[in-house]
Design a protein around this motif. Structure first.
Motif, PDB file in Angstrom:
ATOM      1  N   ASP A 191       0.813  -1.224   0.000  1.00 46.39           N
ATOM      2  CA  ASP A 191       0.000   0.000   0.000  1.00 46.39           C
ATOM      3  C   ASP A 191       0.845   1.273   0.000  1.00 46.39           C
ATOM      4  O   ASP A 191       0.307   2.381  -0.060  1.00 46.39           O
ATOM      5  N   ILE A 192       2.161   1.121   0.103  1.00 47.19           N
ATOM      6  CA  ILE A 192       3.036   2.297   0.185  1.00 47.19           C
ATOM      7  C   ILE A 192       3.315   2.847  -1.209  1.00 47.19           C
ATOM      8  O   ILE A 192       3.872   2.163  -2.064  1.00 47.19           O
ATOM      9  N   LYS A 193       2.924   4.086  -1.410  1.00 43.21           N
ATOM     10  CA  LYS A 193       3.174   4.756  -2.679  1.00 43.21           C
ATOM     11  C   LYS A 193       3.189   6.256  -2.438  1.00 43.21           C
ATOM     12  O   LYS A 193       2.362   6.783  -1.699  1.00 43.21           O
ATOM     13  N   ASP A 194       4.151   6.929  -3.044  1.00 41.78           N
ATOM     14  CA  ASP A 194       4.326   8.370  -2.863  1.00 41.78           C
ATOM     15  C   ASP A 194       4.569   8.721  -1.399  1.00 41.78           C
ATOM     16  O   ASP A 194       4.122   9.759  -0.911  1.00 41.78           O
ATOM     17  N   TYR A 195       5.259   7.838  -0.700  1.00 35.16           N
ATOM     18  CA  TYR A 195       5.589   8.060   0.712  1.00 35.16           C
ATOM     19  C   TYR A 195       6.991   8.659   0.825  1.00 35.16           C
ATOM     20  O   TYR A 195       7.863   8.421  -0.022  1.00 35.16           O
ATOM     21  N   THR A 196       7.201   9.400   1.906  1.00 34.27           N
ATOM     22  CA  THR A 196       8.547   9.815   2.296  1.00 34.27           C
ATOM     23  C   THR A 196       8.960   8.903   3.438  1.00 34.27           C
ATOM     24  O   THR A 196       8.344   8.915   4.507  1.00 34.27           O
ATOM     25  N   ILE A 197       9.995   8.095   3.184  1.00 33.56           N
ATOM     26  CA  ILE A 197      10.402   7.061   4.141  1.00 33.56           C
ATOM     27  C   ILE A 197      11.761   7.421   4.734  1.00 33.56           C
ATOM     28  O   ILE A 197      12.695   7.776   4.012  1.00 33.56           O
ATOM     29  N   GLY A 198      11.875   7.326   6.036  1.00 31.02           N
ATOM     30  CA  GLY A 198      13.116   7.654   6.726  1.00 31.02           C
ATOM     31  C   GLY A 198      13.914   6.424   7.108  1.00 31.02           C
ATOM     32  O   GLY A 198      13.358   5.438   7.601  1.00 31.02           O
ATOM     33  N   ILE A 199      15.226   6.461   6.848  1.00 30.66           N
ATOM     34  CA  ILE A 199      16.144   5.414   7.296  1.00 30.66           C
ATOM     35  C   ILE A 199      17.345   6.082   7.961  1.00 30.66           C
ATOM     36  O   ILE A 199      17.578   7.282   7.800  1.00 30.66           O
ATOM     37  N   LEU A 200      18.112   5.302   8.689  1.00 32.36           N
ATOM     38  CA  LEU A 200      19.286   5.827   9.383  1.00 32.36           C
ATOM     39  C   LEU A 200      20.461   5.925   8.416  1.00 32.36           C
ATOM     40  O   LEU A 200      20.683   5.035   7.602  1.00 32.36           O
TER      41      LEU A 200
END
Length: 666
Positions: free
Chosen positions: A133-142
């Protein structure tokens, strides 16, 4: 015909004897190999046993060769030789097997493989149900390529699910930056350690993180520790025959063992120096809220030391080393649940309990209470004494002192261990619930230290052969704005003079400084003797930071006057009334402010009351932001700061309230 049968019988006998000899020699080699593994343990005895085994092996070979050549024909001698070889083989298998088991158990203490777990987290009201379901998301990683849970596993998930095609991947220096961005809506999803609820629920704004957030994907990966960390796998190589340092880290987990990654809040940090020559120990409990430079943070900016643990053991060790200037030779992570099993395995401990205490049991299923006074405690009782902070007058500092009491009591009890079964129970418990960077040979070297302690205890009337020198990091509490978490948090500001005394004591015990001889000593028979606590003080100087006040409600004149006295540049815009807004948050460190602070004034000067900053003598008297109302209720008057020291903030799982105050007791 009769001779043919006898020859056939002798041939069978020789074959049987030869076969048993081969098995016996294999068993002997197995025993000798395992005896060789016990490096530095009773070397003379080991070498004598090995030589005896080799001599017996040679004699057996010669004896069997004589039989094969027909020089020994008596059947009775053949039978006796077979019986002896079987008995000798049994002895070798038992000796080799026991050593093999013990050596393997000890080797298991240094966990070479660890299972790491990372979760993709969204806010609970997010519409996404799973990774699809993830689309056009801003995803944070380290932004740390060595972090399994913050970078390595997330990158594998991103690649596997082609998340880069439809989403923006942003990198951050800290987990708290990502968490703050998730709550503010700047980020749609972030990768966190799967233990994130226990890690962050102790922070006030995240106390309901379990309900606020939701995991849509969890991924595990078994990895060699050596692939992500050098410090976690190998020690400095220093022999335990020399003075050394070891960092004990308590992991408050309900899980059994430490097979999975032990990411924790670093609530229990015990820095120990040990001198095997004098059997002297210095023990420093480092408060979890100590405000120190975090070595793995960009620019090494100051933060709670407990937050260093979120980035792994390497970060925690480097932070402590940089702050105290003491090289940490070894570390050990101890599962608090394992502490329960260990205390039970040694038959409980006897200790002076400072107060009536109650806390959850090791499984957090029910409450366990212990009474004040000299008590015999089982494992759950020892855990209460080691874990409880809330009911102690000096909070986390008192908890650290109690942990030292538990360790001392365990050392005293272990001197009485004589049962082999009890010893194996202890060894198994330690192996399952402890992780360290000590090599197997280094761990085995502690045998000689234990032997020395036992020898001295038998030849002395003293109950405590190992001398424990208690260290105490004095400090003051202060509410400081955290840039990454975007909130005001309570911090423990260590006193520099206390720190200096502590470092000197540790360096003296490590033989890095010449020991200071006490030439004068006074006491009174009318007053009970109290053991000196190095670093306790009192000290005349307090090392707090100058903080930006909340100017809202102040007049322009009052704000300008305060800024002038404290070397702060301010500019005004808006009307000519009272301050209604400021560009920098209250309680931010002034030394972290570059340029001027913009204060927005209302349109009228006929406002309500003026807080009149002219009466203030320090920025520390300003009120913290209203977002931390629970923290503000119990703030103490500055006049009491030199008399009463606030203790560090609460344990994991509690709110970040202003802690109670108190003076540490011995």
């Amino acid at each position: 015909m009769k001779e043919t049968k006898q020859k056939k019988k002798n041939r069978v006998s020789r074959i049987v004897i030869t076969f048993i000899l081969v098995l016996t020699l294999i068993a002997s080699l197995f025993a000798i190999y395992n005896i060789f593994l016990l490096e530095s343990i009773e070397d003379l005895i080991r070498y004598i046993v090995i030589i005896i085994f080799i001599i017996i092996d040679l004699l057996l070979i010669l004896r069997v060769r004589k039989i094969q050549k027909g020089k020994i024909k008596k059947e009775s001698k053949h039978i006796l030789l077979i019986i002896f070889m079987i008995f000798y083989m049994f002895i070798n298998v038992v000796i080799g097997g026991i050593i093999f088991y013990l050596y393997g158990t000890v080797s298991g203490i240094n966990k070479k493989w660890v299972t790491y777990s990372s979760s993709l987290v969204v806010m609970s009201d997010n519409e996404a149900k799973d990774i699809e379901d993830i689309k056009d998301y801003t995803i944070g990683i380290l932004d740390d390529k060595k972090s399994p849970e913050g970078y390595i596993i997330p990158q594998e998930v991103i690649k596997k699910n082609n998340l880069k095609e439809d989403n923006a991947i942003e990198k951050f220096d800290t987990y708290t930056e990502m968490l703050s961005g998730l709550y503010s809506g700047e980020l749609d999803a972030i990768f966190l350690s799967s233990d994130y609820v226990s890690l962050y629920s102790s922070i006030e704004d995240y106390e309901h993180i379990n309900n606020d957030t939701r995991v849509i994907l969890k991924e595990e990966k078994k990895m060699l520790k050596s692939s992500t960390s050098k410090r976690e796998t190998g020690s400095t190589g220093k022999s335990v025959k020399e003075p050394f340092t070891i960092l004990l880290m308590g992991i408050d987990s309900t899980d059994e063992g430490l097979s999975k990654n032990a990411v924790a809040n670093g609530d229990s940090l015990l820095l120990i120096t040990f001198n095997p020559k004098t059997l002297n120990v210095t023990m420093l409990s480092i408060p979890r809220d100590s405000y120190v430079p975090i070595s793995c943070f960009t620019g090494k900016y100051e933060n709670k030391i407990t937050h260093a643990a979120w980035h792994g053991t390497d970060c925690m060790m480097a932070t402590i080393e940089d702050y105290f200037g003491i090289r940490i030779d070894y570390y050990a992570k101890v599962n608090f649940k394992g502490l329960v099993h260990l205390v039970d395995a040694i038959g409980g401990i006897d200790v002076e309990v400072p107060a009536d205490l109650c806390t959850d049991d090791s499984s957090r299923g029910q409450q366990v209470c212990i009474k004040e006074g000299y008590q015999h405690l089982d494992g759950e009782g020892a855990l209460v004494l080691s874990r409880n902070r809330k009911q102690l007058a000096n909070g986390d500092l008192g908890r650290g002192q109690n942990q030292q009491l538990v360790i001392q009591a365990m050392l005293n009890k272990m001197k009485t261990i004589t049962s082999i079964s009890q010893f194996t129970d202890i060894l198994n418990t330690v192996s399952n619930n402890l992780d360290t960077n000590l090599s197997t040979q280094q761990i085995l070297s502690f045998y000689n230290i234990g032997k020395d302690i036992l020898a001295r205890s038998l030849s002395s009337d003293e109950s405590n052969i190992v001398s424990i020198q208690q260290l105490f990091l004095q400090g003051d509490g202060q509410m400081i704005y955290d840039e990454n978490m975007r909130m005001v948090l309570w911090n423990y500001i260590p006193n520099k003079d206390s720190k200096k005394e502590i470092i000197s004591a540790m360096r003296q015990n490590l033989e890095l400084e010449e020991h200071e001889v006490i030439k004068e000593f006074s006491f009174s028979i009318n007053e009970p003797y109290e053991k000196e606590i190095i670093g306790y003080g009192p000290y005349k100087t307090s090392y707090k930071y100058d903080l930006l006040p909340d100017f809202t409600g102040d007049s322009k004149q009052a704000a300008s006057s305060w800024a002038s006295r404290n070397g702060l540049r301010v500019t005004f815009n808006g009307g000519n009334g009272y301050v209604i807004k400021q560009s920098q948050p209250a309680n931010k460190r002034i030394d972290k402010i570059s340029g001027s602070v913009v204060l927005t004034l209302g349109g009228s000067s006929n406002s309500t009351t003026d807080k009149d900053k002219n009466s203030n003598t320090s920025s520390n008297t300003t009120k913290p932001p209203t977002s931390n109302k629970d923290d503000n209720e119990d703030l103490k008057d500055n006049d009491e700061e030199d008399k009463i020291k606030p203790s560090p903030s609460p344990d994991e799982g509690e709110k970040e309230e202003e802690p109670s105050t108190g003076i540490p007791t011995e």
